[in-house]
Motif scaffolding. Structure first.
Motif, mmCIF file in Angstrom:
data_model
loop_
_atom_site.group_PDB
_atom_site.id
_atom_site.type_symbol
_atom_site.label_atom_id
_atom_site.label_comp_id
_atom_site.label_asym_id
_atom_site.label_seq_id
_atom_site.Cartn_x
_atom_site.Cartn_y
_atom_site.Cartn_z
ATOM 1 N N PRO A 29 0.833 -1.210 0.000
ATOM 2 C CA PRO A 29 0.000 0.000 0.000
ATOM 3 C C PRO A 29 0.869 1.262 0.000
ATOM 4 C CG PRO A 29 -0.533 -1.456 1.863
ATOM 5 C CD PRO A 29 0.783 -1.875 1.300
ATOM 6 N N MET A 31 0.834 5.833 -1.038
ATOM 7 C CA MET A 31 0.064 7.007 -1.448
ATOM 8 C C MET A 31 0.705 7.651 -2.677
ATOM 9 S SD MET A 31 -1.483 8.642 1.990
ATOM 10 C CE MET A 31 -0.052 9.510 2.528
ATOM 11 N N HIS A 35 9.326 6.639 -4.366
ATOM 12 C CA HIS A 35 10.789 6.798 -4.339
ATOM 13 C C HIS A 35 11.395 5.420 -4.060
ATOM 14 C CE1 HIS A 35 10.270 6.581 -0.009
ATOM 15 N NE2 HIS A 35 9.489 7.657 -0.040
ATOM 16 N N HIS A 38 9.842 3.123 -1.344
ATOM 17 C CA HIS A 38 8.663 2.345 -1.756
ATOM 18 C C HIS A 38 9.091 1.152 -2.616
ATOM 19 C CE1 HIS A 38 6.768 6.513 -1.438
ATOM 20 N NE2 HIS A 38 5.985 5.805 -0.664
ATOM 21 N N LEU A 41 10.077 -1.988 -0.949
ATOM 22 C CA LEU A 41 8.960 -2.836 -0.487
ATOM 23 C C LEU A 41 8.442 -3.688 -1.649
ATOM 24 C CD1 LEU A 41 6.725 -0.381 1.642
ATOM 25 C CD2 LEU A 41 8.859 -1.438 2.259
ATOM 26 N N PHE A 147 5.134 -3.134 4.658
ATOM 27 C CA PHE A 147 5.094 -1.778 5.206
ATOM 28 C C PHE A 147 6.512 -1.374 5.596
ATOM 29 C CE2 PHE A 147 0.874 -3.419 5.775
ATOM 30 C CZ PHE A 147 0.048 -2.337 5.525
ATOM 31 N N GLY A 148 6.787 -0.068 5.506
ATOM 32 C CA GLY A 148 8.123 0.425 5.838
ATOM 33 C C GLY A 148 8.260 0.711 7.329
ATOM 34 N N ASP A 151 7.659 4.385 8.905
ATOM 35 C CA ASP A 151 6.473 4.767 9.671
ATOM 36 C C ASP A 151 6.278 3.722 10.772
ATOM 37 O OD1 ASP A 151 5.347 7.084 7.953
ATOM 38 O OD2 ASP A 151 5.826 5.521 6.509
ATOM 39 N N LEU A 177 14.812 3.014 3.958
ATOM 40 C CA LEU A 177 15.841 3.393 2.988
ATOM 41 C C LEU A 177 16.192 4.861 3.189
ATOM 42 C CD1 LEU A 177 15.769 0.745 1.357
ATOM 43 C CD2 LEU A 177 16.015 2.186 -0.657
ATOM 44 N N MET A 185 14.314 8.503 3.205
ATOM 45 C CA MET A 185 13.553 8.860 2.000
ATOM 46 C C MET A 185 12.090 9.053 2.359
ATOM 47 S SD MET A 185 15.188 6.464 -0.895
ATOM 48 C CE MET A 185 16.947 6.500 -1.193
HETATM 49 P P1 AMP Z 1 3.433 6.310 1.893
HETATM 50 O O1 AMP Z 1 3.276 6.369 0.422
HETATM 51 O O2 AMP Z 1 4.216 7.437 2.473
HETATM 52 O O3 AMP Z 1 2.149 6.035 2.621
HETATM 53 O O4 AMP Z 1 4.342 5.030 2.158
HETATM 54 C C1 AMP Z 1 3.972 3.776 1.676
HETATM 55 C C2 AMP Z 1 4.822 2.740 2.341
HETATM 56 O O5 AMP Z 1 6.189 2.980 2.030
HETATM 57 C C3 AMP Z 1 4.698 2.769 3.877
HETATM 58 O O6 AMP Z 1 4.664 1.428 4.354
HETATM 59 C C4 AMP Z 1 5.949 3.465 4.286
HETATM 60 O O7 AMP Z 1 6.382 3.147 5.583
HETATM 61 C C5 AMP Z 1 6.933 2.979 3.230
HETATM 62 N N1 AMP Z 1 8.077 3.872 3.129
HETATM 63 C C6 AMP Z 1 8.055 5.224 2.998
HETATM 64 N N2 AMP Z 1 9.305 5.715 3.011
HETATM 65 C C7 AMP Z 1 10.136 4.653 3.162
HETATM 66 C C8 AMP Z 1 11.549 4.514 3.245
HETATM 67 N N3 AMP Z 1 12.370 5.563 3.212
HETATM 68 N N4 AMP Z 1 12.067 3.267 3.380
HETATM 69 C C9 AMP Z 1 11.243 2.178 3.437
HETATM 70 N N5 AMP Z 1 9.897 2.256 3.355
HETATM 71 C C10 AMP Z 1 9.350 3.466 3.218
#
Ligand code: AMP
Length: 284
Positions: A29, A31, A35, A38, A41, A147-148, A151, A177, A185
Motif C-alpha cells: 500500500p 500514497m 521513491h 517504496h 517494499l 510496510f516500511g 512509519d 531506505l 527517503m
Molecule cells: P506512503 O506512500 O508514504 O504512505 O508510504 C507507503 C509505504 O512505504 C509505507 O509502508 C511506508 O512506511 C513505506 N516507506 C516510505 N518511506 C520509506 C523509506 N524511506 N524506506 C522504506 N519504506 C518506506
C-alpha cells in the motif's frame, strides 16, 4: 505486463483468478509519489510472492488538514513508469468514491499503540490508516502486506489491528531506505528548500548520536535526548514535536534496554514535517 486498475470490481476479478490457481499475493500500500524506499517494499514483495499488487491511494481520511491533503504530491504517470519494470502485476489506483462510497459509515480505531506520538498530534490519523488498510486487505485478500519501518508507529498499529481482528494477511516490516547523507527517503522531502534539504540530515545524525550514547552508557537517556534536541535546534529544526525513547512494540516511554527500544522523532525544518525512527539496541 503491469495492469492499471481503478475499480474494486476489476481488482477482485484479478484476485479471484490468481487465488483459484493457488498463487500467493503480496500487497504494497502506498500514497504514490514513489521513491526508492517504496520500491524496496515492491522488490521484497516480488521476491516472496507469486503476484504483486501496489496500491496508489492518497487516503483523505488520514490527513488532518485539507491543506496537507491538497499539497500531497500527485505523480501517477511517473509512479506507473517506476513500477512497470519491477514486475508488478496490478497497480490499483482507485478514485476516492471507489474506496469511500456514498453513505460510508464504518471505522476501525486501534487504541493503545495508536494513542501517543503521531496519534496524539494527528487526531484521527491512525483510524484513517487502520480503516483503509483493513479495506485494502479485504479487497485484495493479500497473503502478505509490506510496510516500511520508516512509519514505525503505523507498522505497530497495523500489526495490532491484524492480531486483534484475526486478519490472515501477514504483515512484513521493511528497513528504512535513506539517502547517502542519512535522511530517510520520504515523499515529503521534495517539499524541502535547498537550505532545509542540506540541514535535514541532522535529524538522523542527532538520533544515531543519542542512540549510541545511550547504548554505550556514555550518557543517561535523558541527557542524550536533551543533547540531540539541542543539536536539532542548532541545525534549524523548529519545533521538535517529539524525540522520545519508547518500547518498540507498545510505543510507551521506556528506558529498559532489555526490551527492543525505538527512538522516534518528529520535527519541522523549513515548514516541512519530518519523522524518523531508529532501533536502540545495547552493544553486546
Ligand atoms: P506512503 O506512500 O508514504 O504512505 O508510504 C507507503 C509505504 O512505504 C509505507 O509502508 C511506508 O512506511 C513505506 N516507506 C516510505 N518511506 C520509506 C523509506 N524511506 N524506506 C522504506 N519504506 C518506506
Amino acid at each position: 505486463m503491469t495492469k492499471l486498475i481503478a475499480t474494486v470490481f476489476d481488482l477482485r476479478q484479478h484476485v479471484a483468478i490468481w487465488k483459484a490457481k493457488g498463487e500467493t499475493l503480496g500487497l504494497v500500500p502506498t500514497m504514490g509519489a514513489l521513491h526508492a524506499g517504496h520500491l524496496s517494499l515492491v522488490r521484497a514483495a516480488r521476491a516472496a510472492c507469486d503476484r504483486v499488487i501496489v496500491t496508489i491511494f492518497i487516503n483523505p481520511t488520514q490527513f488532518n488538514s485539507p491543506q496537507d491533503l491538497a499539497a500531497y504530491p500527485r505523480t501517477e504517470a511517473a509512479d506507473v513508469a517506476l513500477l512497470a519494470p519491477l514486475g508488478v502485476d496490478v497497480i490499483f489506483a482507485p478514485p476516492p468514491d471507489q474506496v469511500y462510497p456514498t453513505g460510508f459509515s464504518s471505522q476501525i480505531t486501534v487504541s493503545g499503540v495508536a494513542d501517543p506520538l503521531e496519534g496524539a498530534l494527528r487526531p484521527g490519523h491512525f483510524a484513517g490508516v487502520a480503516t483503509v488498510v483493513a479495506k485494502l486487505f479485504g479487497m485484495t485478500q493479500a497473503d502478505r502486506a509490506y510496510f516500511g519501518e520508516k512509519d514505525w508507529q503505523q507498522l505497530q498499529v497495523v500489526r495490532r489491528m491484524v492480531t486483534d481482528l484475526n486478519i490472515k494477511t501477514e504483515v512484513i516490516g521493511c528497513a528504512t531506505l535513506r539517502e547517502t547523507d542519512g535522511l530517510a527517503m520520504s515523499s515529503r522531502n521534495a517539499r524541502l528548500s535547498a537550505q532545509a534539504r542540506s540541514a535535514a540530515p541532522a535529524l538522523y545524525a542527532a538520533m544515531t548520536a543519542a542512540a549510541s550514547a545511550i547504548t554505550t552508557g556514555r550518557l543517561s537517556s535523558d541527557m542524550a535526548l536533551k543533547a540531540a534536541e539541542n543539536a536539532l535546534h542548532q541545525a534549524g529544526f523548529a519545533p521538535v514535536e517529539y524525540l522520545v525513547l519508547c518500547d518498540g512494540e507498545t510505543l510507551q516511554p521506556s528506558t529498559d534496554l532489555k526490551r527492543p527500544l525505538r527512538l522516534l522523532a518528529a520535527a519541522w525544518i523549513g515548514g516541512v514535517r519530518l519523522i524518523d525512527n531508529i532501533a536502540v539496541t545495547p552493544v553486546s
